[in-house]
Every structure is written in C-alpha cells, then in structure tokens.
Design a protein around this motif. Structure first.
Motif, PDB file in Angstrom:
ATOM      1  N   THR A 203       1.359 -32.724  39.380  1.00  0.00           N
ATOM      2  CA  THR A 203       1.704 -31.794  40.452  1.00  0.00           C
ATOM      3  C   THR A 203       0.779 -30.582  40.423  1.00  0.00           C
ATOM      4  O   THR A 203       0.051 -30.350  39.459  1.00  0.00           O
ATOM      5  CB  THR A 203       3.155 -31.309  40.317  1.00  0.00           C
TER       6      THR A 203
ATOM      7  N   SER B 233       2.526 -26.956  33.084  1.00  0.00           N
ATOM      8  CA  SER B 233       3.804 -26.626  32.457  1.00  0.00           C
ATOM      9  C   SER B 233       3.722 -26.590  30.933  1.00  0.00           C
ATOM     10  O   SER B 233       4.461 -25.850  30.284  1.00  0.00           O
ATOM     11  CB  SER B 233       4.870 -27.642  32.870  1.00  0.00           C
TER      12      SER B 233
ATOM     13  N   ILE C 116       4.300 -32.506  35.488  1.00  0.00           N
ATOM     14  CA  ILE C 116       4.390 -31.158  36.065  1.00  0.00           C
ATOM     15  C   ILE C 116       3.183 -30.343  35.590  1.00  0.00           C
ATOM     16  O   ILE C 116       3.115 -29.905  34.440  1.00  0.00           O
ATOM     17  CB  ILE C 116       5.701 -30.463  35.658  1.00  0.00           C
TER      18      ILE C 116
ATOM     19  N   ASN D  43      11.107 -20.666  45.620  1.00  0.00           N
ATOM     20  CA  ASN D  43      10.551 -22.012  45.713  1.00  0.00           C
ATOM     21  C   ASN D  43       9.248 -22.056  46.498  1.00  0.00           C
ATOM     22  O   ASN D  43       8.746 -23.141  46.823  1.00  0.00           O
ATOM     23  CB  ASN D  43      11.583 -22.956  46.322  1.00  0.00           C
TER      24      ASN D  43
ATOM     25  N   TRP E 223      15.354 -27.043  43.126  1.00  0.00           N
ATOM     26  CA  TRP E 223      14.258 -28.013  43.051  1.00  0.00           C
ATOM     27  C   TRP E 223      13.893 -28.300  41.598  1.00  0.00           C
ATOM     28  O   TRP E 223      13.657 -29.463  41.230  1.00  0.00           O
ATOM     29  CB  TRP E 223      13.042 -27.481  43.808  1.00  0.00           C
ATOM     30  N   ALA E 224      13.864 -27.281  40.768  1.00  0.00           N
ATOM     31  CA  ALA E 224      13.518 -27.466  39.362  1.00  0.00           C
ATOM     32  C   ALA E 224      14.496 -28.410  38.677  1.00  0.00           C
ATOM     33  O   ALA E 224      14.095 -29.322  37.928  1.00  0.00           O
ATOM     34  CB  ALA E 224      13.492 -26.115  38.644  1.00  0.00           C
TER      35      ALA E 224
ATOM     36  N   PRO F 242       5.878 -24.280  43.143  1.00  0.00           N
ATOM     37  CA  PRO F 242       6.937 -25.055  43.785  1.00  0.00           C
ATOM     38  C   PRO F 242       6.519 -25.464  45.194  1.00  0.00           C
ATOM     39  O   PRO F 242       5.495 -25.009  45.704  1.00  0.00           O
ATOM     40  CB  PRO F 242       8.123 -24.085  43.775  1.00  0.00           C
TER      41      PRO F 242
ATOM     42  N   LEU G 206       7.038 -24.760  33.497  1.00  0.00           N
ATOM     43  CA  LEU G 206       6.091 -24.146  34.435  1.00  0.00           C
ATOM     44  C   LEU G 206       6.569 -22.766  34.848  1.00  0.00           C
ATOM     45  O   LEU G 206       5.795 -21.801  34.910  1.00  0.00           O
ATOM     46  CB  LEU G 206       5.942 -25.048  35.666  1.00  0.00           C
TER      47      LEU G 206
ATOM     48  N   ASP H 144       0.557 -26.287  40.514  1.00  0.00           N
ATOM     49  CA  ASP H 144       1.223 -25.328  39.618  1.00  0.00           C
ATOM     50  C   ASP H 144       2.203 -24.404  40.330  1.00  0.00           C
ATOM     51  O   ASP H 144       2.552 -23.350  39.818  1.00  0.00           O
ATOM     52  CB  ASP H 144       0.166 -24.492  38.880  1.00  0.00           C
TER      53      ASP H 144
ATOM     54  N   ASP I  38      13.430 -32.060  37.205  1.00  0.00           N
ATOM     55  CA  ASP I  38      13.533 -32.257  35.753  1.00  0.00           C
ATOM     56  C   ASP I  38      14.575 -33.309  35.393  1.00  0.00           C
ATOM     57  O   ASP I  38      14.547 -33.867  34.281  1.00  0.00           O
ATOM     58  CB  ASP I  38      13.862 -30.933  35.063  1.00  0.00           C
TER      59      ASP I  38
ATOM     60  N   SER J   1       7.809 -30.075  32.404  1.00  0.00           N
ATOM     61  CA  SER J   1       9.064 -29.687  33.047  1.00  0.00           C
ATOM     62  C   SER J   1       8.808 -28.527  33.993  1.00  0.00           C
ATOM     63  O   SER J   1       7.928 -27.698  33.756  1.00  0.00           O
ATOM     64  CB  SER J   1      10.115 -29.300  32.006  1.00  0.00           C
ATOM     65  N   VAL J   2       9.599 -28.466  35.061  1.00  0.00           N
ATOM     66  CA  VAL J   2       9.462 -27.353  35.991  1.00  0.00           C
ATOM     67  C   VAL J   2       9.906 -26.057  35.326  1.00  0.00           C
ATOM     68  O   VAL J   2       9.352 -24.988  35.584  1.00  0.00           O
ATOM     69  CB  VAL J   2      10.276 -27.613  37.272  1.00  0.00           C
TER      70      VAL J   2
END
Length: 610
Positions: A66, A244, A241, A180, A226-227, A70, A252, A68, A231, A248-249
C-alpha cells in the motif's frame, strides 16, 4: 436602482471575485503541470486498473504493497480520474476544488461573528497564501483535509450556538474522515472543537463533558474504522501496509505518520532550505515567502481583541465576554495556529513546505479579524488605536526586507516590488497618523480609504508569490521522460508477467513506471525503500513461477561493487541474489539517451535464473 443593488450585495460581489481569484490561482494552467507526485498518482491508476485493491489503498494493481496514507483522499482522486480520465489534471482537480471550497468556508466562519469585511479579508488571505495555492495544485491530499476540518470547525461553532449534541458529533465525524485522509494531521483541530463546545454551549458543565466524551468516542471509531478493518484481514490476503514496519495500519499510524513525523534529522530540514529549528524559523526566506507574509500583522492584531476579565474565574471570563462567539472563534483559531507554529518552529524532523498549508486557514482567519479589530481601535480614542499603524508599518518593512534579499529577489519577475511596498507602507502609515490626530469629519471618511489601501499593499507580495505556480511551462502527462526508454523496453519484453518489474527501493521510481505504463510494478522496499516485505527466498519463488522477470537495482561501480543509488533497506539479500543469478541487460537497450539518473541503476533479466 443598479447602484442600490450593488450597494446591497457588495460583500457577495466581492466574495464572488475572491472565489474567482481562488479558482484562477488553483486551476489555471493545471492541465500543463504534469504529475507532481507520482507515488500517489500510481495508486490512483492502480485503483482504476484493478478496483479490487482500492479498499486497501494499494500502490500497485497487483496488491503487493500500500501507499503510506489512508485511502479517502486517494479514493476522491480516483473518482475524479474515473470521470475525467486518468491524467495529471484529473488527479489534481480534487485538491484544487477543495482549496476553492476552503476559501468559501473561511468566509462563512469569520463572517458571522466578525462581519462581512473580516470574512472577505480572511477569505482573500487564504486564497493568496502561496503555500496554500501550491498545495492546492499538488497531488498530495492536504487541501482535501483542510476543507474537511474547516467544515468541522464551522459545524462545531453552530453546535455551540445551538447547544446541539448531534452537530458536535457531526463535527467529530468530519475530523474522523479527515483522519482517513492524512491520519494524525487531522487531529490538529480537536482542541479547538473541544474549547468551542465546552466554553460556548449554554448547557450544564456535566452535560457538556458527557457530550464531549461520547463525541470523542465517535471520533475514535470513525478514525480507526479503516485501520481496524484492514488489520483484521490476514496478512496473506491483503497487500503489505507500506512504511508501517510491522505490516499493520496501526504501525503506520503510530510510526511513519506518528512518532517518525515528530522526530528526525535536524540537518535534513536545514538542507532542504527550511532553516534551523528556533523561534525565528518562520522568518527563514523559504518559509516566509510561502507562509509568513501576514503572520506579524495577525499576531499584532490579537492585542486589539484582548479584554481583561472581571475576575480570573469562569464567571469573570463570561461577564467579560471572553466566551462570546467572537472570542470563541479567536480561541479556536489560536488553538489551531499557535501549536502548529511552535511545532514547525522547533521540530528537528523532516519539514516539507506544503505541511504548512494545514495552518494557513487559522492564520488567514486571524488576518481578517485583526484587520477589522485594529481599524476599530484606530477609530477610537484609546492608545491601542496606534496598533493598526504599527502593524502596517512593521509588517510592510519586514516584507520589503525579505523581498529585497538576493536569494529571493528576481528583478525580472518582481520588478520594483520592494520599493512599492516600502513607499506604500510608510506613506499610508504616515497618513494614518496624521488623520488620527485630526478630529474633523473629513478625516474620518478618509481614514477608511487609507486603511484599505494599506492592507491592500500588504497583500501585493503574497499575491505575487501565489502566482508563481501558474507560470510553469507545458509538461507532459508523464512523470519523468528520462524513464521512457526503460518503460518502453519493459513493455516490449515483459512477456505478460504479473509485474512489469520489481524495484527494491524508491517508491517514486516505481510510481513513475506505473503512471507511465499502467502496469503493476513491485516496490519491494515501499515508499522509502526500507520496508522488508518478502525474503530473498520468496523473491526467488516469484521469479521462478513467472510473477516477475525484470529487477531494477543499483549498478556496479568500477570496483565491481553495488552502487548506493538508493536505500535498499533490508533488501540487500534480494539484490545480492539477483546480481549473482540474473543477467544484466546492457544499458544501451533501455537507456539509449544515456540519462544520467538511470546510470546509477542496472536492469536484470531473471528469466531462467536458478
């Protein structure tokens, strides 16, 4: 009849002009600008190529890693690109429109408590803040965030007026949406919203505390939604992610976009031209010309609104009007601006100039408030009436001093601007002093005209600097023409592999290839090249099963060792295996023009590698 109509709707006409100016500054020549941020633009193109990866905010269409940040801001960009077609214009358009919308919100936030003149000046100040204009024309999502949190402030002020719990919750929901978009950066307005409701709502203290506690829980739920969702999905069923450190969000959020953003190398910031941390950092030439033109004017103007409370107590503050809508608005703007000024003044971490756009709205609001407040005091018999004269003179002289610095001044572009600012401010200040000593009616009528001219002179330099981004020449809708040869080679030799190529470092380079080709590119090290997403053994398996064939890595120097073209992070083992088992493609095949940047890299063909 016509003159009566113009007089009646003068403020609305002027606001329309300011909106038009904001639209011109944010939109003009945007179609010729090219991609300003290939990293996020790559995520947009990947979403269009494979909507299945959009939820995760994947950098590539293959769902490897992903970006960096949201997803909400990039979702908006992707929606724009879906409607207008993928281009630099469609990706940047949401930020430009958010910038225009923010100018409108700025007017309405200031207009109700302070009047239309203050709202117009505040809107104009925001529209012509150079860093705000350049950020509105950028591929980052900051102006989307600014629009959302300005809307949250507007709703919070109404929640306090109407002592409405529902509006308070809505305000925090908007902040959660902002979270987000840019994560922790959105929380900058939370203290301001708490203060607005706590001191402004006509409710019992206990009830207000309960309302705020529930609203903060809603903020946490929206911010983390969202996190938590991402996750909760097993790691082997989603992209890594990026940035991170632990896939994991939450990692991050707390690391790259949290603790790491508040710390860093002091020399990195200085090297980029933002000056050493300290009290005078905002008078560094680079920062001043992007943000600080009217900072002194706004801060001096705060003195014109200071009211001494009847006593140092809640009742004393309330009796003194400290908790009126005017003072609450000023308090909210200060709680937004001043912590930002302190943080950016002393942070040793990386400081990109566009970060300052987040605190441009409270500064603009205080400029509008200060202009009206200081002129009101100027018309009174109080000694504070001289503050307006001092603010004009000091601000103008500092502006002229900065503009005339050899590092900043461009005689071709800015001509006699320093002379105009100095002469204008001195003459206006002198005239204001003379008019204030006169008590005749004619002097009172003239003072408003001179005051307007004085404030207008202070806006000359910001308007000039805000216009600079419009002067960029035509650019192609690609990110780096130096990579055209490399992209062409990979497209013609890729044999329909899942990934066009793999890059162990530099998310921007991988992003350039994605933007230019529309094909997935594997960014093994994520944005900064420091992510350790897969092992060398797994990379070998992906090569052997045909997932990827070409690897871009650092070239070898004259001694046969790998160069330091980029930070390979923990991916040295992958590069070592690739350089020892894959065939290096001659540079003449993919770098025909001898691009100096590409000379740092080597292209490896891993077909048949064992």
């Amino acid at each position: 009849m016509k003159s009566e109509w113009v007089s009646k709707y003068r403020a609305e006409i002027l606001l329309s002009g300011i909106i038009f100016l904001a639209g011109f500054l944010n939109l003009w020549n945007l179609w010729n600008q090219g991609f300003s941020n290939p990293y996020y633009a790559a995520a947009v193109r990947s979403m269009l190529s494979n909507p299945g990866v959009a939820f995760f905010n994947s950098f590539d269409a293959g769902g490897f890693v992903t970006v960096d940040k949201p997803p909400v801001g990039i979702w908006v960009q992707a929606a724009s690109a879906a409607v207008f077609g993928f281009s630099s214009f469609s990706v940047t358009l949401p930020q430009a429109l958010a910038g225009i919308g923010s100018v409108v919100l700025m007017y309405f936030i200031i207009k109700r408590p302070f009047g239309k003149p203050a709202g117009l000046i505040a809107a104009f100040a925001l529209a012509t803040t150079p860093v705000f204009v350049s950020t509105s024309r950028n591929g980052t999502m900051d102006t989307q965030l600014i629009f959302v949190i300005l809307l949250a402030i507007l709703v919070a002020l109404k929640a306090a007026r109407d002592h409405s719990f529902r509006l308070l919750v809505l305000s925090f929901v908007l902040v959660g949406i902002g979270f987000n978009i840019k994560m922790i950066q959105a929380l900058v307005v939370v203290p301001a919203i708490i203060a607005i409701y706590l001191f402004g709502a006509a409710l019992p203290v206990r009830q207000k505390v309960i309302h705020l506690a529930v609203a903060l829980l809603v903020l946490a739920a929206v911010s983390l939604s969202w996190a938590i969702a991402v996750d909760a999905i097993p790691a082997d069923q989603r992209p890594y992610i990026g940035s991170s450190g632990d896939n994991s969000v939450v990692g991050l959020m707390l690391g790259h976009n949290g603790e790491d953003a508040f710390a860093g190398d002091i020399h990195a910031a200085s090297f980029l031209g933002e000056g050493d941390p300290g009290l005078l950092r905002f008078f560094n030439y680079e920062i001043y010309c992007q943000f600080s033109w009217l900072l002194l004017f706004a801060l001096i103007g705060l003195f014109a609104w200071w009211r001494r409370p009847a006593s140092i107590s809640l009742a004393g503050f309330r009796e003194g009007g400290i908790f009126s809508e005017q003072e609450l608005t000023i308090l909210a703007l200060c709680l937004w601006l001043l912590p930002g000024l302190l943080y950016f003044s002393f942070t040793p971490g990386f400081l990109a100039l566009y970060y300052l756009a987040t605190i441009a709205p409270p500064l603009a609001g205080l400029v509008g408030i200060s202009a009206v407040a200081m002129y009101r005091e100027y018309r009174s018999d109080r000694v504070t009436g001289w503050v307006f004269v001092a603010a004009v003179l000091v601000t103008g002289l500092v502006q002229a001093w900065v503009v005339s610095h050899p590092f900043i001044y461009d005689p071709v572009r800015f001509g006699s601007l320093p002379v105009v600012v100095v002469a204008g401010c001195i003459s206006c200040s002198g005239t204001l002093v003379w008019l204030r000593t006169k008590k005749m009616q004619a002097a009172e009528r003239s003072s408003i005209s001179v005051a307007c001219i004085a404030v207008a002179i202070l806006f000359i330099a910001p308007v000039a600097w805000s216009s600079v981004p419009l002067m960029n020449g035509p650019a192609q809708d690609s990110t780096d023409t130096g990579l055209a040869g490399l992209a062409g080679f990979l497209l013609s030799h890729g044999d329909n592999r899942t990934y066009l190529a793999a890059v162990p470092f530099n998310g921007h380079m991988a992003g350039t290839l994605i933007v230019d080709t529309g094909k997935p590119v594997m960014a093994l090290g994520g944005f900064l090249g420091t992510d350790q997403i897969i092992t060398a053994g797994k990379m070998q398996g992906m090569i052997h099963n045909g997932t990827v064939q070409y690897i871009i890595g650092p070239s070898r120097n004259l001694h046969g060792t790998l160069s330091t073209a980029g930070d390979t992070g923990g991916n040295d083992a992958i590069l070592s295996w690739v350089s020892g088992h894959c065939t290096e493609v001659p540079a003449s095949a993919w770098n025909e023009n001898g691009n100096s940047l590409l000379r740092q890299y080597a292209l490896y063909d891993c077909a048949g590698a064992v």
